[in-house]
Design a protein around this motif. Sequence first.
Motif, mmCIF file in Angstrom:
data_model
loop_
_atom_site.group_PDB
_atom_site.id
_atom_site.type_symbol
_atom_site.label_atom_id
_atom_site.label_comp_id
_atom_site.label_asym_id
_atom_site.label_seq_id
_atom_site.Cartn_x
_atom_site.Cartn_y
_atom_site.Cartn_z
ATOM 1 N N THR A 117 0.820 -1.194 0.000
ATOM 2 C CA THR A 117 0.000 0.000 0.000
ATOM 3 C C THR A 117 0.861 1.253 0.000
ATOM 4 O O THR A 117 1.816 1.364 0.787
ATOM 5 C CB THR A 117 -0.966 0.025 1.201
ATOM 6 O OG1 THR A 117 -1.515 1.320 1.351
ATOM 7 C CG2 THR A 117 -0.284 -0.385 2.487
ATOM 8 N N ALA A 118 0.527 2.185 -0.856
ATOM 9 C CA ALA A 118 1.289 3.420 -0.988
ATOM 10 C C ALA A 118 0.929 4.446 0.078
ATOM 11 O O ALA A 118 1.632 5.441 0.244
ATOM 12 C CB ALA A 118 1.064 4.023 -2.378
ATOM 13 N N SER A 119 -0.160 4.212 0.807
ATOM 14 C CA SER A 119 -0.644 5.201 1.779
ATOM 15 C C SER A 119 -0.382 4.829 3.227
ATOM 16 O O SER A 119 -0.470 5.684 4.097
ATOM 17 C CB SER A 119 -2.161 5.408 1.617
ATOM 18 O OG SER A 119 -2.459 6.010 0.389
ATOM 19 N N ILE A 120 -0.105 3.566 3.496
ATOM 20 C CA ILE A 120 -0.038 3.087 4.874
ATOM 21 C C ILE A 120 1.338 2.493 5.151
ATOM 22 O O ILE A 120 1.878 1.736 4.341
ATOM 23 C CB ILE A 120 -1.128 2.032 5.129
ATOM 24 C CG1 ILE A 120 -2.510 2.608 4.807
ATOM 25 C CG2 ILE A 120 -1.088 1.539 6.574
ATOM 26 C CD1 ILE A 120 -3.622 1.589 4.830
ATOM 27 N N VAL A 132 6.385 0.520 -1.136
ATOM 28 C CA VAL A 132 6.190 0.608 -2.572
ATOM 29 C C VAL A 132 6.021 2.078 -2.933
ATOM 30 O O VAL A 132 5.564 2.881 -2.110
ATOM 31 C CB VAL A 132 4.944 -0.209 -3.001
ATOM 32 C CG1 VAL A 132 3.646 0.450 -2.536
ATOM 33 C CG2 VAL A 132 4.922 -0.443 -4.500
ATOM 34 N N THR A 133 6.407 2.439 -4.144
ATOM 35 C CA THR A 133 6.263 3.817 -4.605
ATOM 36 C C THR A 133 5.140 3.911 -5.642
ATOM 37 O O THR A 133 4.742 2.907 -6.244
ATOM 38 C CB THR A 133 7.557 4.336 -5.245
ATOM 39 O OG1 THR A 133 7.809 3.601 -6.452
ATOM 40 C CG2 THR A 133 8.738 4.188 -4.286
ATOM 41 N N PHE A 134 4.657 5.117 -5.833
ATOM 42 C CA PHE A 134 3.637 5.353 -6.853
ATOM 43 C C PHE A 134 4.149 4.915 -8.219
ATOM 44 O O PHE A 134 3.414 4.303 -9.003
ATOM 45 C CB PHE A 134 3.262 6.832 -6.874
ATOM 46 C CG PHE A 134 2.119 7.169 -7.785
ATOM 47 C CD1 PHE A 134 0.824 7.203 -7.302
ATOM 48 C CD2 PHE A 134 2.331 7.458 -9.128
ATOM 49 C CE1 PHE A 134 -0.246 7.515 -8.138
ATOM 50 C CE2 PHE A 134 1.281 7.770 -9.973
ATOM 51 C CZ PHE A 134 -0.004 7.798 -9.480
ATOM 52 N N GLU A 135 5.403 5.216 -8.506
ATOM 53 C CA GLU A 135 5.966 4.876 -9.811
ATOM 54 C C GLU A 135 6.049 3.371 -10.013
ATOM 55 O O GLU A 135 5.787 2.864 -11.116
ATOM 56 C CB GLU A 135 7.344 5.507 -9.975
ATOM 57 C CG GLU A 135 8.106 5.121 -11.231
ATOM 58 C CD GLU A 135 7.344 5.433 -12.527
ATOM 59 O OE1 GLU A 135 7.645 4.802 -13.550
ATOM 60 O OE2 GLU A 135 6.445 6.310 -12.510
ATOM 61 N N GLU A 136 6.409 2.634 -8.968
ATOM 62 C CA GLU A 136 6.448 1.171 -9.083
ATOM 63 C C GLU A 136 5.056 0.610 -9.365
ATOM 64 O O GLU A 136 4.899 -0.290 -10.201
ATOM 65 C CB GLU A 136 7.008 0.568 -7.790
ATOM 66 C CG GLU A 136 8.504 0.799 -7.611
ATOM 67 C CD GLU A 136 8.995 0.424 -6.229
ATOM 68 O OE1 GLU A 136 10.201 0.173 -6.068
ATOM 69 O OE2 GLU A 136 8.166 0.390 -5.285
ATOM 70 N N ALA A 167 -5.113 2.848 -6.133
ATOM 71 C CA ALA A 167 -6.095 2.933 -7.216
ATOM 72 C C ALA A 167 -5.763 4.079 -8.162
ATOM 73 O O ALA A 167 -5.930 3.956 -9.380
ATOM 74 C CB ALA A 167 -7.493 3.124 -6.636
ATOM 75 N N LYS A 168 -5.303 5.185 -7.623
ATOM 76 C CA LYS A 168 -4.931 6.307 -8.481
ATOM 77 C C LYS A 168 -3.750 5.947 -9.387
ATOM 78 O O LYS A 168 -3.694 6.361 -10.549
ATOM 79 C CB LYS A 168 -4.586 7.534 -7.627
ATOM 80 C CG LYS A 168 -5.808 8.276 -7.109
ATOM 81 C CD LYS A 168 -5.405 9.479 -6.291
ATOM 82 C CE LYS A 168 -6.595 10.371 -5.976
ATOM 83 N NZ LYS A 168 -7.084 11.101 -7.153
ATOM 84 N N ALA A 169 -2.815 5.165 -8.857
ATOM 85 C CA ALA A 169 -1.710 4.694 -9.692
ATOM 86 C C ALA A 169 -2.232 3.812 -10.815
ATOM 87 O O ALA A 169 -1.786 3.896 -11.965
ATOM 88 C CB ALA A 169 -0.694 3.926 -8.842
ATOM 89 N N ALA A 170 -3.209 2.951 -10.480
ATOM 90 C CA ALA A 170 -3.800 2.079 -11.497
ATOM 91 C C ALA A 170 -4.528 2.901 -12.546
ATOM 92 O O ALA A 170 -4.373 2.673 -13.758
ATOM 93 C CB ALA A 170 -4.750 1.079 -10.836
#
Length: 324
Positions: A117-120, A132-136, A167-170
């Motif tokens: 999770t990118a937020s937690i 994990v990063t947004f870019e990954e 989800a925004k990354a997706a």
Amino acid sequence: MLRRKLSYRVSVEALIELALWLAVPYITIGVIWAFLHPDQVLNFQRPLEGVVPAGADLIETNTFGATSVAQADYGMEDLAVEMNLASARLARAACDKFSTPDKPRFVCGALGPTPKTASISPDVNDPGARNVTFEELRKAYYDQTKALVEGGADVILVETIFDTLNAKAALFAVDEYFEASGERLPIIISGTVTDASGRILSGQTVTAFWHSVRHAQPLAVGLNCALGAALMRPYIQELNKVAPDTFISCYPNAGLPNPMSDTGFDETPDVTSRLVREFAAEGLVNIVGGCCGTTPDHIGAIAHAVAPLPGRALQRSYFYKEAA
């Protein structure tokens, strides 16, 4: 054509996540089997040959865990693209086999949340830590989307969203692929309310979640997994109020988990279908079906229960005006 069908009840099954309620490794086994033994997967997991005749119109690919981010836990990230291709082709073949001029079937290419999770923070002692990063995530979802479309997907389904940033990354990756390919498919977005707080795991209410993803202009937005239909109802009601310009989807679990049950869940087809029918009778939904613990019998019962009822009416101009 798909938009016209959503004026009525459409059954959707979270099809071939093998024993989703158990653990991520079991999901991975299902994904790998579809990749290594596509000739056996229909008999091994039953759903495509069972659920489509039962009444399902939207068939989800077995790709919930088929991102490079998720597969990296097993050292198989390099196989993620091939897994998505294999699963999309299986779903495409099943849809083509059972489609008729008056009842076409559509392949939903599924993008799952990943185990990261990118937020937690994964570390309770370090709130700022991330694994994990947004870019990954963006790159993983881009590769997955590309493979699913090439394998024959008609719709992109971003599902079981417990972290809106994931989800925004997706959604960013999906839009990026659409721009690069010149082809734009419908998108369905499905979040997951994890408990009675009415929030997804990263903290947003259903209303906040919708406003965070509304920019993607999805064909439908909805909820799936985590809860059974009875507990999911107030959140579908909330979504119905705040998302008047798109369709609403709902595919709950067969109640809450019970490890002593044959399917891991208690609700029988008649119970689940009765509860889901109430959603349709109230005018809350356009797409209905089943997630964890549901079987072809559940899907058949749901399809039968909602068939006579009209779909939820849109209250504003629809995003896809050219599809009207």
